[in-house]
Scaffold this active site. Sequence first.
Site, PDB file in Angstrom:
ATOM      1  N   ARG A  51       0.800  -1.230   0.000  1.00 17.41           N
ATOM      2  CA  ARG A  51       0.000   0.000   0.000  1.00 17.41           C
ATOM      3  C   ARG A  51       0.824   1.268   0.000  1.00 17.41           C
ATOM      4  O   ARG A  51       0.575   2.184  -0.784  1.00 17.41           O
ATOM      5  CB  ARG A  51      -0.879   0.076   1.265  1.00 17.41           C
ATOM      6  CG  ARG A  51      -2.211  -0.545   1.159  1.00 17.41           C
ATOM      7  CD  ARG A  51      -2.559  -1.118   2.517  1.00 17.41           C
ATOM      8  NE  ARG A  51      -1.565  -2.109   2.851  1.00 17.41           N
ATOM      9  CZ  ARG A  51      -1.631  -3.357   2.423  1.00 17.41           C
ATOM     10  NH1 ARG A  51      -2.662  -3.769   1.753  1.00 17.41           N
ATOM     11  NH2 ARG A  51      -0.663  -4.223   2.686  1.00 17.41           N
ATOM     12  N   THR A  52       1.767   1.370   0.925  1.00 12.13           N
ATOM     13  CA  THR A  52       2.421   2.666   1.121  1.00 12.13           C
ATOM     14  C   THR A  52       3.222   3.046  -0.122  1.00 12.13           C
ATOM     15  O   THR A  52       3.102   4.161  -0.631  1.00 12.13           O
ATOM     16  CB  THR A  52       3.319   2.626   2.378  1.00 12.13           C
ATOM     17  OG1 THR A  52       2.547   2.086   3.447  1.00 12.13           O
ATOM     18  CG2 THR A  52       3.792   4.009   2.751  1.00 12.13           C
ATOM     19  N   LYS A  80      25.497  -3.306  -0.590  1.00 12.34           N
ATOM     20  CA  LYS A  80      26.975  -3.276  -0.658  1.00 12.34           C
ATOM     21  C   LYS A  80      27.546  -2.507   0.519  1.00 12.34           C
ATOM     22  O   LYS A  80      28.744  -2.268   0.594  1.00 12.34           O
ATOM     23  CB  LYS A  80      27.421  -2.592  -1.950  1.00 12.34           C
ATOM     24  CG  LYS A  80      26.893  -3.210  -3.217  1.00 12.34           C
ATOM     25  CD  LYS A  80      27.281  -2.328  -4.410  1.00 12.34           C
ATOM     26  CE  LYS A  80      26.344  -2.535  -5.570  1.00 12.34           C
ATOM     27  NZ  LYS A  80      26.401  -1.412  -6.516  1.00 12.34           N
ATOM     28  N   ARG A 101      10.942   4.011   3.544  1.00 14.56           N
ATOM     29  CA  ARG A 101      10.600   3.016   4.574  1.00 14.56           C
ATOM     30  C   ARG A 101      11.868   2.265   4.935  1.00 14.56           C
ATOM     31  O   ARG A 101      12.664   1.918   4.053  1.00 14.56           O
ATOM     32  CB  ARG A 101       9.551   2.038   4.062  1.00 14.56           C
ATOM     33  CG  ARG A 101       9.368   0.846   5.015  1.00 14.56           C
ATOM     34  CD  ARG A 101       8.189   0.018   4.696  1.00 14.56           C
ATOM     35  NE  ARG A 101       6.952   0.735   4.985  1.00 14.56           N
ATOM     36  CZ  ARG A 101       5.745   0.188   4.934  1.00 14.56           C
ATOM     37  NH1 ARG A 101       5.616  -1.091   4.621  1.00 14.56           N
ATOM     38  NH2 ARG A 101       4.667   0.901   5.204  1.00 14.56           N
ATOM     39  N   HIS A 129       4.548   5.835  11.621  1.00 17.71           N
ATOM     40  CA  HIS A 129       4.097   5.674  10.225  1.00 17.71           C
ATOM     41  C   HIS A 129       3.127   6.828   9.944  1.00 17.71           C
ATOM     42  O   HIS A 129       1.916   6.636   9.842  1.00 17.71           O
ATOM     43  CB  HIS A 129       3.423   4.311  10.073  1.00 17.71           C
ATOM     44  CG  HIS A 129       3.183   3.862   8.661  1.00 17.71           C
ATOM     45  ND1 HIS A 129       3.279   4.709   7.555  1.00 17.71           N
ATOM     46  CD2 HIS A 129       2.845   2.644   8.164  1.00 17.71           C
ATOM     47  CE1 HIS A 129       3.012   4.015   6.458  1.00 17.71           C
ATOM     48  NE2 HIS A 129       2.744   2.763   6.800  1.00 17.71           N
TER      49      HIS A 129
END
Length: 307
Positions: A51-52, A80, A101, A129
């Site tokens: 969703r986000t 890396k 995120r 959030h």
Amino acid sequence: MRSVIDILDLSKTEIDELIAVAEDIIKNPAKYSEKCRGKKLATLFFEPSTRTRLSFESAMYELGGNVIGFSSAQTSSASKGESVADTAKVISCYADIIAMRHPKEGAPYVASKNASIPVINAGDGGHNHPTQTLADLLTIKREKGTLNGYTIGFCGDLKFGRTVHSLISALSRYENINVVLISPDELKLPDYIKKGVLDKNGMPYTETTDLESVIPTLDVLYMTRVQGERFFSEEEYLRLRDSYILTPEKLENAKSDLAILHPLPRVNEISVKIDNDKRACYFKQVLNGKYMRMALILKLLKEAGSI
Ligand code: CP
């Protein structure tokens, strides 16, 4: 540079303005379809999302802008060993705004301190959030007609559920809200939120393990998934994951105008038999998230002087 890392980075007035813009976008989408022409959103997702990430991307496309980014740490140079700080500096050369995120609490904050463009926290570990909270607030406003004066139950994983932490913080800005915390003892709301948000703001709350005993009192029920990815013990997760399953039988004593929210993804917490109940708001909540993200992208790009 203005970023949004915590929902409290936005004042109540700003949240109310974002809601008003989102409601205008819903009514007049064409008015907004060119607002971000030529601008780029970078979606930097170091942790899975449906969703986000896709609602941020959809939001930017519907504003006439473009999107670059990655959807896992493995496909970025983080694999890396590149730092979040360096990543933020690099992406600032390519994009106008970042949605990030990350599984580590504070990573989007570090990015915001090193980027020269706005950073939006799209979820950091078990912390916060804020754009899910904006989606939740618009949903409550549209379903209940107000953000003041109701009883809201939070049910499930209140320990690791970052959407719960953010929403409780945001609700502390509104009037006459009763909070009912429903969780197993192992997944109770952390003390720093009880003391630092609920007690500090004089918000009345009760705690219980029994959903059925409190369901008749609720105007809003915010169900959550037990966050398996944040547990140290698989055995503990398996023991707790089905603590609460909302079924039509459990709703028999609920109010007829109850609004049932869930940030999703759902695993097993809400029976699919409830999806067609008029009180189920969780798919509307998904759509509301896109409108609020559109409003937030517009606000931050305007403040940055990009549009
Ligand atoms: N609600 C939410 O954050 O969903 P995703 O994890 O799919 O983005």
